[in-house]
Design an enzyme around this catalytic site. Structure first.
Site, PDB file in Angstrom:
ATOM      1  N   ARG A 125      15.729 -17.582 -33.084  1.00 31.58           N
ATOM      2  CA  ARG A 125      14.558 -16.776 -32.770  1.00 31.58           C
ATOM      3  C   ARG A 125      14.779 -15.384 -33.355  1.00 31.58           C
ATOM      4  NH1 ARG A 125      16.097 -19.329 -27.904  1.00 31.58           N
ATOM      5  NH2 ARG A 125      14.578 -20.833 -27.099  1.00 31.58           N
ATOM      6  N   LYS A 181      17.312 -16.832 -24.614  1.00 33.10           N
ATOM      7  CA  LYS A 181      16.556 -16.418 -23.440  1.00 33.10           C
ATOM      8  C   LYS A 181      17.440 -16.451 -22.202  1.00 33.10           C
ATOM      9  CE  LYS A 181      12.064 -17.970 -25.182  1.00 33.10           C
ATOM     10  NZ  LYS A 181      10.890 -18.846 -24.952  1.00 33.10           N
ATOM     11  N   HIS A 223       9.062 -17.159 -36.769  1.00 33.51           N
ATOM     12  CA  HIS A 223       9.126 -18.392 -35.989  1.00 33.51           C
ATOM     13  C   HIS A 223       8.797 -19.615 -36.847  1.00 33.51           C
ATOM     14  CE1 HIS A 223      10.126 -19.082 -31.826  1.00 33.51           C
ATOM     15  NE2 HIS A 223       9.275 -20.076 -31.766  1.00 33.51           N
ATOM     16  N   ARG A 238      11.928 -21.050 -37.955  1.00 33.62           N
ATOM     17  CA  ARG A 238      12.558 -21.821 -36.868  1.00 33.62           C
ATOM     18  C   ARG A 238      11.941 -23.217 -36.807  1.00 33.62           C
ATOM     19  NH1 ARG A 238      15.325 -21.347 -31.865  1.00 33.62           N
ATOM     20  NH2 ARG A 238      14.243 -22.213 -30.047  1.00 33.62           N
ATOM     21  N   HIS A 250      16.849 -25.078 -26.639  1.00 36.74           N
ATOM     22  CA  HIS A 250      15.773 -25.472 -25.719  1.00 36.74           C
ATOM     23  C   HIS A 250      16.365 -25.984 -24.410  1.00 36.74           C
ATOM     24  CE1 HIS A 250      12.696 -26.221 -29.181  1.00 36.74           C
ATOM     25  NE2 HIS A 250      12.709 -24.968 -28.782  1.00 36.74           N
ATOM     26  N   TYR A 275       8.368 -31.538 -32.426  1.00 34.21           N
ATOM     27  CA  TYR A 275       8.664 -31.629 -33.851  1.00 34.21           C
ATOM     28  C   TYR A 275       8.584 -33.063 -34.355  1.00 34.21           C
ATOM     29  CZ  TYR A 275      10.156 -26.851 -33.265  1.00 34.21           C
ATOM     30  OH  TYR A 275      10.162 -25.506 -32.984  1.00 34.21           O
TER      31      TYR A 275
END
Length: 319
Positions: A149, A173, A247, A250, A273, A282
Site C-alpha cells: 500500500r 493497517k 493502488h 497493488r 489481508h 482478484y
C-alpha cells in the site's frame, strides 16, 4: 461531545494504530455531524445523548439531499459505529443507535489492473540519472514488486530492507508488520536511488542511516503518500497504461501473481489481508482476462454482439 471526539481520535491513533488519513476522516466526519447538531434549534449544546437514532437518520438524509455518494454515506455510518463502540468501551454511552442504521449498498467494481506489457512500460518510464528519476523508478518498482500500500511504502526505512535475502518489512493497517519478498529489479532500482549523485554525496534528499526513511523529499524529510500518488500519476499518464493510482500497482501485483499460478493464500499473506474474501476478488479479474483471451484466440469461441461480452454483463448484473 467535543471532549468525547478528541478522546476517540486519541484512542484510535494510540491504541488502535489507525493511519493519519483514517484519523483525519474520523475527525472530519464527527465534526460534520457536530455542526449538523448545532444547527438544530432544539439542541442548544450538542451532547453525546443528542445522537439519537432519529437524528442520525436525519443527518444521513441531509447528506443524501446534498448529493453525497453511497460510499461516503457508508463511511460516515461506519465512523459513527466505531465512535459509539468507543463510548461503550469507556463507559460514556451504553446504547449504539448507529447499529440500527442500514448501511447503503455499495457496488463492488472490479479493481483496475495493468496488463503486464503496460506494467513493464510504466517501470521503464522514468529516464535519466537525476535524483527525481531515480526515486520514481525505485518507487514504481517497489510498489509493483511488493504489492505494498502507498502508506506502507512511505513508512519504509533503510533498515527495513534485507538486501542479502531480498526481503522487505512493511507496516500495514493497525501497525501489523509483515515481511515480503522484493525482486531483484526493485532492489537494483533502490540501490541506484540510494547512491550519491557525485563523489561528494551532495544529494540532500538521499536517505542516510538505518532508521532513515527510504523515500525522501527534496528537504530530506519522509515523502508523503500524496507525493507518491502524484509521481505514479505523472509517469502512468505518459505510458500506454493511462493515468493510475498507486493502488492499481497493488491490484496488478496480485492479479499477475494469480495469472502465473500463485496460491490465493500466499497472495493473501503478501498483501496483508486479514480475510481471504478480500483477496478472492482478484480471482474475478483473472477469470475475466482468461475469458477475454479465449474469445479472441479460440476458433470456436462466440464473438460479436451476441457473444460472451453481452452474456458476461448480464450474468454480472444478475449476481
Amino acid at each position: 461531545m467535543e471532549d468525547a471526539i478528541r478522546a476517540f481520535l486519541t484512542f484510535m491513533e494510540v491504541q488502535r494504530g489507525a493511519s493519519p488519513e483514517t484519523i483525519r476522516n474520523y475527525g472530519s466526519d464527527l465534526q460534520q455531524i457536530l455542526r449538523f447538531l448545532r444547527g438544530d434549534q432544539a439542541i442548544p449544546v450538542p451532547r453525546v445523548a443528542s445522537l439519537t437514532l432519529e437524528r442520525i437518520r436525519a443527518y444521513l438524509a441531509w447528506l443524501d439531499r446534498r448529493g453525497e455518494k453511497a460510499s461516503t454515506l457508508a463511511r460516515k455510518v461506519a465512523t459513527l459505529r466505531s465512535f459509539f463502540r468507543f463510548l461503550a468501551h469507556t463507559g460514556r454511552q451504553v446504547d449504539n443507535p448507529a447499529v440500527l442504521v442500514r448501511t447503503p449498498k455499495l457496488p463492488r467494481p472490479l479493481p483496475k489492473v495493468l496488463s503486464k506489457d503496460d506494467a513493464t512500460a510504466l517501470m521503464d518510464g522514468p529516464q535519466g540519472v537525476g535524483v527525481e528519476a531515480r526515486r520514481a523508478r525505485a518507487i514504481l518498482e517497489t510498489l509493483y514488486s511488493t504489492g505494498a500500500r502507498v502508506s506502507e511504502l512511505v513508512a519504509v526505512d533503510v533498515g527495513d530492507i534485507d538486501w542479502q535475502n531480498g526481503l522487505i518489512r512493511l507496516s500495514g493497517k493497525g501497525r501489523r508488520q509483515r515481511i515480503v519478498p522484493i525482486g531483484d529489479m526493485a532492489l537494483e532500482a533502490l540501490r541506484i536511488y540510494l547512491r550519491p549523485r557525485d563523489a561528494g554525496g551532495g544529494d540532500r534528499s538521499r536517505p542516510r542511516g538505518v532508521g532513515a526513511p527510504i523515500f525522501c523529499n527534496q528537504r530530506g524529510g519522509r515523502l508523503t503518500a500524496r507525493s507518491v500518488a502524484r509521481i505514479v500519476s505523472r509517469y502512468s499518464a505518459a505510458s500506454s497504461g493511462g493515468r493510475i493510482s498507486p493502488h492499481t500497482l497493488r491490484h496488478s501485483f496480485a492479479t499477475h501473481l494469480l495469472d502465473e499460478g500463485a496460491d490465493l493464500r500466499a497472495i493473501q499473506e503478501l498483501l496483508g489481508h486479514a480475510a481471504l474474501a478480500t483477496t478472492q476478488r482478484y480471482t474475478h479479474v483473472a477469470t475475466d482476462q482468461l475469458l477475454a483471451v479465449y474469445d479472441r484466440a479460440h476458433p470456436r469461441a462466440i464473438r460479436g454482439s451476441g457473444g460472451r461480452g453481452a452474456g458476461a454483463k448480464t450474468t454480472s448484473e444478475e449476481t
